[in-house]
Write a protein that holds these residues in place. Structure first.
Motif, short mmCIF file in Angstrom:
data_model
loop_
_atom_site.label_atom_id
_atom_site.label_comp_id
_atom_site.label_asym_id
_atom_site.label_seq_id
_atom_site.Cartn_x
_atom_site.Cartn_y
_atom_site.Cartn_z
N LEU A 4 0.84 -1.18 0.00
CA LEU A 4 0.00 0.00 0.00
C LEU A 4 0.88 1.24 0.00
O LEU A 4 2.05 1.16 0.35
N PRO A 5 0.34 2.40 -0.37
CA PRO A 5 1.13 3.62 -0.33
C PRO A 5 1.67 3.87 1.08
O PRO A 5 1.07 3.48 2.06
N GLY A 6 2.78 4.56 1.19
CA GLY A 6 3.34 4.87 2.50
C GLY A 6 4.13 3.69 3.04
O GLY A 6 4.76 2.96 2.31
N ARG A 7 4.05 3.49 4.34
CA ARG A 7 4.82 2.44 4.99
C ARG A 7 3.87 1.36 5.49
O ARG A 7 3.74 1.14 6.68
N ALA A 8 3.16 0.68 4.61
CA ALA A 8 2.18 -0.32 4.99
C ALA A 8 2.80 -1.44 5.79
O ALA A 8 2.25 -1.88 6.78
N SER A 9 3.91 -1.94 5.36
CA SER A 9 4.67 -2.92 6.14
C SER A 9 6.13 -2.57 5.92
O SER A 9 6.53 -2.13 4.86
N ALA A 10 6.89 -2.71 6.96
CA ALA A 10 8.26 -2.20 6.87
C ALA A 10 9.19 -3.02 7.75
O ALA A 10 8.78 -3.93 8.44
N ASP A 11 10.42 -2.63 7.70
CA ASP A 11 11.44 -3.26 8.53
C ASP A 11 11.48 -2.57 9.89
O ASP A 11 12.43 -1.87 10.22
N VAL A 12 10.42 -2.74 10.66
CA VAL A 12 10.33 -2.22 12.03
C VAL A 12 10.13 -3.41 12.95
O VAL A 12 9.68 -4.48 12.53
N ASP A 13 10.44 -3.23 14.22
CA ASP A 13 10.31 -4.32 15.19
C ASP A 13 8.94 -4.40 15.83
O ASP A 13 8.56 -5.44 16.36
N ALA A 14 8.18 -3.31 15.81
CA ALA A 14 6.86 -3.25 16.44
C ALA A 14 6.01 -2.24 15.67
O ALA A 14 6.56 -1.37 14.97
N PRO A 15 4.67 -2.31 15.79
CA PRO A 15 3.83 -1.31 15.15
C PRO A 15 4.24 0.09 15.61
O PRO A 15 4.57 0.29 16.78
N GLU A 16 4.23 1.03 14.69
CA GLU A 16 4.57 2.41 15.04
C GLU A 16 3.79 3.37 14.17
O GLU A 16 3.36 3.04 13.06
N ALA A 17 3.58 4.57 14.67
CA ALA A 17 2.89 5.63 13.92
C ALA A 17 3.71 6.90 14.02
O ALA A 17 4.42 7.12 15.00
N ARG A 18 3.60 7.73 12.97
CA ARG A 18 4.27 9.02 13.00
C ARG A 18 3.51 9.98 12.10
O ARG A 18 2.79 9.56 11.19
N PHE A 19 3.65 11.26 12.34
CA PHE A 19 3.00 12.31 11.57
C PHE A 19 4.02 12.89 10.60
O PHE A 19 5.05 13.43 11.02
N VAL A 20 3.76 12.74 9.29
CA VAL A 20 4.69 13.18 8.26
C VAL A 20 3.91 13.87 7.13
O VAL A 20 2.95 13.30 6.60
N ASP A 21 4.32 15.08 6.77
CA ASP A 21 3.70 15.79 5.65
C ASP A 21 2.18 15.81 5.73
O ASP A 21 1.47 15.44 4.78
N ASP A 22 1.65 16.19 6.88
CA ASP A 22 0.20 16.33 7.10
C ASP A 22 -0.56 15.02 6.98
O ASP A 22 -1.74 15.01 6.60
N ARG A 23 0.08 13.91 7.26
CA ARG A 23 -0.64 12.62 7.26
C ARG A 23 -0.05 11.73 8.35
O ARG A 23 1.08 11.90 8.78
N ILE A 24 -0.83 10.78 8.78
CA ILE A 24 -0.38 9.81 9.77
C ILE A 24 0.06 8.56 9.03
O ILE A 24 -0.70 8.01 8.24
N GLU A 25 1.29 8.14 9.27
CA GLU A 25 1.82 6.91 8.68
C GLU A 25 1.90 5.86 9.77
O GLU A 25 2.38 6.13 10.87
N VAL A 26 1.45 4.67 9.45
CA VAL A 26 1.53 3.54 10.38
C VAL A 26 2.37 2.46 9.72
O VAL A 26 2.16 2.12 8.57
N ALA A 27 3.34 1.96 10.47
CA ALA A 27 4.21 0.89 9.96
C ALA A 27 4.04 -0.33 10.84
O ALA A 27 3.92 -0.22 12.06
N LEU A 28 4.02 -1.48 10.20
CA LEU A 28 3.93 -2.76 10.91
C LEU A 28 5.12 -3.62 10.50
O LEU A 28 5.58 -3.53 9.37
N PRO A 29 5.58 -4.48 11.40
CA PRO A 29 6.60 -5.44 10.97
C PRO A 29 6.04 -6.25 9.79
O PRO A 29 4.87 -6.64 9.78
N ARG A 30 6.87 -6.45 8.80
CA ARG A 30 6.43 -7.11 7.56
C ARG A 30 5.72 -8.44 7.82
O ARG A 30 4.65 -8.71 7.28
#
Length: 85
Positions: A4-30
């Protein structure tokens, strides 16, 4: 599972959210994103400091709704049993 657009699944260790360029991005471990998308689990809960994250699947409508497009939603779990709204 399609990316999906953005960081739908990523190389992170735990779910995380951040505010970037007027949108909320949520990343999940792949692996967690794949298991959630392909399985029966409806939601993922996590905490990030004081922030509580709840990520839930968006299910298709049980009956068509005029002007609504839910082609990118998950199959509704009640559809096979004949459930209706």
């Amino acid at each position: 599972m399609p990316e999906l657009p953005g960081r739908a699944s990523a190389d992170v260790d735990a779910p995380e959210a951040r505010f970037v360029d007027d949108r909320i991005e949520v990343a999940l471990p792949r692996a967690a994103a794949r298991a959630w998308a392909e399985g029966d689990e409806v939601g993922i809960e996590a905490e990030q400091g004081a922030l509580r994250l709840l990520i839930e699947k968006d299910f298709r409508y049980l009956s068509p709704r005029e002007g609504e497009d839910d082609d990118d939603a998950f199959p509704h779990p009640g559809a096979e049993s004949g459930a209706s709204c």
